[in-house]
Design an enzyme around this catalytic site. Structure first.
Site, PDB file in Angstrom:
ATOM      1  N   ASP A  34      -4.233   1.880   4.491  1.00 56.52           N
ATOM      2  CA  ASP A  34      -4.529   0.606   5.178  1.00 56.52           C
ATOM      3  C   ASP A  34      -4.717   0.863   6.680  1.00 56.52           C
ATOM      4  OD1 ASP A  34      -3.171  -1.904   3.198  1.00 56.52           O
ATOM      5  OD2 ASP A  34      -2.706   0.179   2.799  1.00 56.52           O
ATOM      6  N   THR A  94      -3.236  -3.715  -2.022  1.00 59.76           N
ATOM      7  CA  THR A  94      -2.318  -2.625  -1.653  1.00 59.76           C
ATOM      8  C   THR A  94      -1.131  -2.533  -2.622  1.00 59.76           C
ATOM      9  OG1 THR A  94      -2.948  -2.814   0.656  1.00 59.76           O
ATOM     10  CG2 THR A  94      -0.887  -1.686   0.206  1.00 59.76           C
TER      11      THR A  94
HETATM   12 MG    MG Z   1      -5.140  -5.382   2.844  1.00 64.30          MG
END
Ligand code: MG
Ligand code: AMP
Ligand code: MG
Length: 304
Positions: free
Chosen positions: A49, A118
Site C-alpha cells: 500500500d 488489503t
Molecule cells: Mg487501499
C-alpha cells in the site's frame, strides 16, 4: 499534435498502475508484507500500500505538477523521484470525448487507492486485490484504471499474471470480456470483511438468488462489468472516495451507475469528505430498482 490532457493523464495512469502492480507482486514474492493495523474493523496497511502510493504519486506529479492527488495512505509526493514510466499507447490511440478536450490540470483531482482489498491481500486471497486510480473533473468521476495484479494466478505458473482495465465516460472501457449473467438469477456482490446487520438487511430486501461476498470495491465493480453479478450493495459508511472514483468512472463509461443508497451521485472535488457515508449501490442496469428496494431504516441511518 499531442493528445488532450485527459488522455495523456489516463495513459500515464495506466502505466503507473502497471508499475505499481509489478511492485505488489514483488513484495508478495518477498514474503514480508509489513502489515500495520490502522484500527477499526479489518483496516490494514502493508508495504505494498505504502510503496505503490509513493510510486503513483511520484509518477503523476512529475508529469502533471498542478493536479491535486489524494491517496488513501496520505504519503508524501516526491515529484523529484526518478519515476518515469511512460504512457500507454493504446490509450493515446483513442479519441478524447469532445466535452473533455479542453480540460486543464486545475480542474482535475486524481484519487488513488494504491491497494484495494488489503484485508484479503493479507489473507492470500490475491485475486480480490486491485490498484485503483480515478480521475475526477470538476468533481465528477470521468476516467479510471482498475489493475488486478494477480488476475489468473490460479491458472498455473505459465499463465500471464495481471490485467489492466481502464475507461473514460463518453468513450467506453477496455481490457475485459463481458459474459451473459445466468438466467433467472439475481446475484448481489458485497463485502466479505466489513459486513454488518445494515449491510445484510439491505441485501435481504432485494431477495437475491446468490450473495457473492468478495473483497475490494474495484474487484466488485469488475464482477459487475464482466457479467458475474447484477449489483454491488454496501449499506455502510466504510468505503471511501478513492475506492469508488476509478471504478465508478469505468462503470459509467459502460452505461452503468454507482451512487449512494439514496441514489445520489458521488462528488469528487478536492475538499469532499473521504468516506462514502451513505454507502454504495452500483449496477450495470436496473440501478433504480435496487435503490427502490433499500429499506427506509437503512436510508434513515446512512446520511450523505
Ligand atoms: Mg487501499
Ligand atoms: P470491502 O468491500 O470490505 O472490501 O470494502 C471496500 C473498500 O472499503 C475497501 O477499501 C475497504 O478497506 C473499505 N472499507 C469498507 N468498510 C470499511 C470499514 N469498516 N473500515 C475500513 N475500511 C472499510
Ligand atoms: Mg480500498
Amino acid at each position: 499534435m499531442s493528445s488532450p490532457l485527459l488522455m495523456r493523464l489516463m495513459a500515464s495512469s495506466v502505466r503507473a498502475a502497471d508499475k505499481a502492480a509489478d511492485l505488489v507482486r514483488k513484495i508478495m514474492k518477498g514474503g514480508d508484507l509489513g502489515i500495520i493495523d490502522k484500527g477499526g474493523l479489518n483496516n490494514f496497511q502493508t508495504e505494498a500500500d505504502r510503496s505503490c502510493e509513493k510510486l503513483i504519486r511520484a509518477t503523476l506529479a512529475a508529469q502533471y505538477p498542478k493536479i491535486k492527488i489524494i491517496g488513501e495512505e496520505d504519503e508524501e509526493t516526491d515529484a523529484s523521484a526518478d519515476a518515469k514510466c511512460g504512457m500507454a499507447e493504446d490509450v493515446l490511440s483513442k479519441q478524447c470525448p469532445d466535452e473533455y478536450k479542453d480540460v486543464t490540470e486545475e480542474q482535475i483531482v486524481v484519487w488513488v487507492d494504491p491497494l484495494d482489498g488489503t484485508a484479503e491481500f493479507t489473507q492470500n486471497l490475491l485475486d480480490h486485490v486491485t490498484v485503483l486510480i480515478g480521475i475526477a473533473i470538476d468533481g465528477k468521476a470521468v476516467a479510471g484504471v482498475i489493475n488486478q495484479p494477480f488476475y489468473n494466478y490460479k491458472a498455473g505458473p505459465d499463465a500471464k499474471l495481471g490485467r489492466t482495465i481502464w475507461g473514460v465516460v463518453g468513450l467506453g472501457a477496455f481490457g475485459f470480456q463481458r459474459q451473459e449473467l445466468p438466467k433467472d438469477s439475481q446475484i448481489i456482490t458485497t463485502t466479505r470483511s466489513h459486513s454488518n446487520k445494515l449491510v445484510n438487511d439491505c441485501i435481504d430486501s432485494m431477495k437475491p438468488t446468490d450473495v457473492m461476498r468478495v473483497g475490494g470495491a474495484g474487484n466488485k465493480v469488475l464482477k459487475l462489468i464482466e457479467g458475474k453479478a447484477h449489483a454491488y450493495v454496501f449499506a455502510s459508511p466504510g468505503c471511501k472516495k478513492w475506492d469508488t472514483c476509478g471504478p465508478e468512472a469505468i462503470l459509467h463509461s459502460l452505461g452503468g451507475k454507482l451512487t449512494d443508497v439514496h441514489g445520489n451521485t458521488l462528488r469528487y472535488h478536492a475538499d469532499v469528505k473521504f468516506p462514502n457515508t451513505a454507502g454504495v449501490i452500483a449496477a450495470c442496469s436496473d440501478h433504480d430498482w435496487y435503490i427502490s428496494k433499500v429499506p427506509q431504516q437503512v436510508k434513515d441511518t446512512l446520511k450523505p
